[in-house]
Design a protein around this motif. Structure first.
Motif, PDB file in Angstrom:
ATOM      1  N   LEU A   6       0.823  -1.214   0.000  1.00 16.58           N
ATOM      2  CA  LEU A   6       0.000   0.000   0.000  1.00 16.58           C
ATOM      3  C   LEU A   6       0.858   1.267   0.000  1.00 16.58           C
ATOM      4  O   LEU A   6       0.628   2.202  -0.778  1.00 16.58           O
ATOM      5  N   PHE A   7       1.848   1.309   0.872  1.00 16.89           N
ATOM      6  CA  PHE A   7       2.624   2.542   0.993  1.00 16.89           C
ATOM      7  C   PHE A   7       3.610   2.714  -0.173  1.00 16.89           C
ATOM      8  O   PHE A   7       3.921   3.853  -0.546  1.00 16.89           O
ATOM      9  N   PHE A  29       2.274  11.795   4.501  1.00 22.05           N
ATOM     10  CA  PHE A  29       0.884  11.956   4.048  1.00 22.05           C
ATOM     11  C   PHE A  29      -0.052  11.744   5.228  1.00 22.05           C
ATOM     12  O   PHE A  29       0.341  11.187   6.270  1.00 22.05           O
ATOM     13  N   MET A  30      -1.295  12.203   5.032  1.00 19.11           N
ATOM     14  CA  MET A  30      -2.285  12.114   6.112  1.00 19.11           C
ATOM     15  C   MET A  30      -2.755  10.668   6.281  1.00 19.11           C
ATOM     16  O   MET A  30      -2.958   9.949   5.292  1.00 19.11           O
ATOM     17  N   ASP A  31      -2.930  10.257   7.531  1.00 19.49           N
ATOM     18  CA  ASP A  31      -3.493   8.935   7.828  1.00 19.49           C
ATOM     19  C   ASP A  31      -5.010   8.984   7.554  1.00 19.49           C
ATOM     20  O   ASP A  31      -5.677   9.938   7.950  1.00 19.49           O
ATOM     21  N   ILE A  32      -5.524   7.945   6.874  1.00 17.21           N
ATOM     22  CA  ILE A  32      -6.970   7.985   6.544  1.00 17.21           C
ATOM     23  C   ILE A  32      -7.865   7.676   7.741  1.00 17.21           C
ATOM     24  O   ILE A  32      -9.067   7.900   7.672  1.00 17.21           O
ATOM     25  N   ASN A  33      -7.279   7.154   8.796  1.00 19.55           N
ATOM     26  CA  ASN A  33      -8.063   6.902  10.029  1.00 19.55           C
ATOM     27  C   ASN A  33      -7.403   7.669  11.170  1.00 19.55           C
ATOM     28  O   ASN A  33      -6.773   7.064  12.048  1.00 19.55           O
ATOM     29  N   TRP A  93       0.891  -4.077  17.048  1.00 20.01           N
ATOM     30  CA  TRP A  93      -0.202  -3.413  16.302  1.00 20.01           C
ATOM     31  C   TRP A  93       0.205  -2.929  14.930  1.00 20.01           C
ATOM     32  O   TRP A  93      -0.467  -2.093  14.340  1.00 20.01           O
ATOM     33  N   THR A  95       0.057  -2.930  11.139  1.00 21.36           N
ATOM     34  CA  THR A  95      -0.899  -3.488  10.173  1.00 21.36           C
ATOM     35  C   THR A  95      -0.447  -3.289   8.733  1.00 21.36           C
ATOM     36  O   THR A  95      -0.883  -4.020   7.852  1.00 21.36           O
ATOM     37  N   VAL A  96       0.416  -2.290   8.488  1.00 18.60           N
ATOM     38  CA  VAL A  96       0.951  -2.069   7.142  1.00 18.60           C
ATOM     39  C   VAL A  96       2.464  -2.304   7.217  1.00 18.60           C
ATOM     40  O   VAL A  96       3.159  -1.624   7.977  1.00 18.60           O
ATOM     41  N   HIS A 100       6.770   2.895   8.840  1.00 13.93           N
ATOM     42  CA  HIS A 100       6.202   4.245   8.933  1.00 13.93           C
ATOM     43  C   HIS A 100       6.269   4.753  10.356  1.00 13.93           C
ATOM     44  O   HIS A 100       6.216   3.976  11.315  1.00 13.93           O
ATOM     45  N   HIS A 102       4.200   7.263  12.859  1.00 14.05           N
ATOM     46  CA  HIS A 102       2.980   8.037  13.076  1.00 14.05           C
ATOM     47  C   HIS A 102       3.370   9.345  13.746  1.00 14.05           C
ATOM     48  O   HIS A 102       4.075   9.329  14.762  1.00 14.05           O
TER      49      HIS A 102
END
Ligand code: 5GP
Ligand code: ZN
Length: 137
Positions: A6-7, A29-33, A93, A95-96, A100, A102
């Motif tokens: 994805l990334f 980039f902005m996190d979608i959640n 935790w 998931t991708v 990355h 946060h």
């Protein structure tokens, strides 16, 4: 670039994102959640699965980009603080599986609770773990 990552797709521009910063080694980039308003992610352009795999030069570049973002968020969003978080491994935790960071602006009244329940430490246990972890021990 790794297929089905994805990334990597976001870095390549084949998957849309709200990109807010980029340099030679990183894209942010902005996190979608979003955990809080402004929550963003910093990734290396080069694919690496996690903190164990990332090239130290890319890690350094991600840290510098995260600091740049924190400064920018401070000016624009005026939050009360920040959390910088990396999840390494599913048990932590993640998931991708493209490294990355946060970057999470924090607000005095935000509802975010980190899933972390501090407990009283045992001095002997802490010292024994330090003994095992100490680089020149
Ligand atoms: P992790 O759980 O691996 O630490 O974080 C992965 C993050 O990626 C999550 O916060 C999740 O919201 C975010 N995310 C998942 N899919 C997408 C996507 O398609 N676009 C963006 N911008 N963020 C995503
Ligand atoms: Zn990737």
């Amino acid at each position: 670039m790794v297929e089905d990552c994805l990334f990597c797709g976001i870095v390549a521009g084949t998957i849309p994102s709200q990109t807010i910063d980029a340099d030679e080694r990183t894209v942010s980039f902005m996190d979608i959640n979003p955990a809080t308003p402004g929550h963003a992610l910093v990734v290396p352009r080069a694919h690496s699965a996690d903190l164990l795999a990332i090239d130290p030069a890319d890690l350094e570049a991600c840290a510098a980009s995260a600091q740049r973002l924190v400064k920018r968020m401070g000016e624009v969003l005026k939050p009360d603080g920040f959390n910088l978080i990396n999840a390494c491994g599913a048990a932590a935790w993640q998931t991708v599986f493209h490294f990355h960071l946060h970057v999470i602006p924090r607000y005095e009244d935000d509802p975010l609770k980190l899933p972390w329940l501090p407990r009283g430490g045992e001095a002997d246990e802490i010292a024994a773990l330090a003994e095992r972890l100490r680089v020149d021990g």
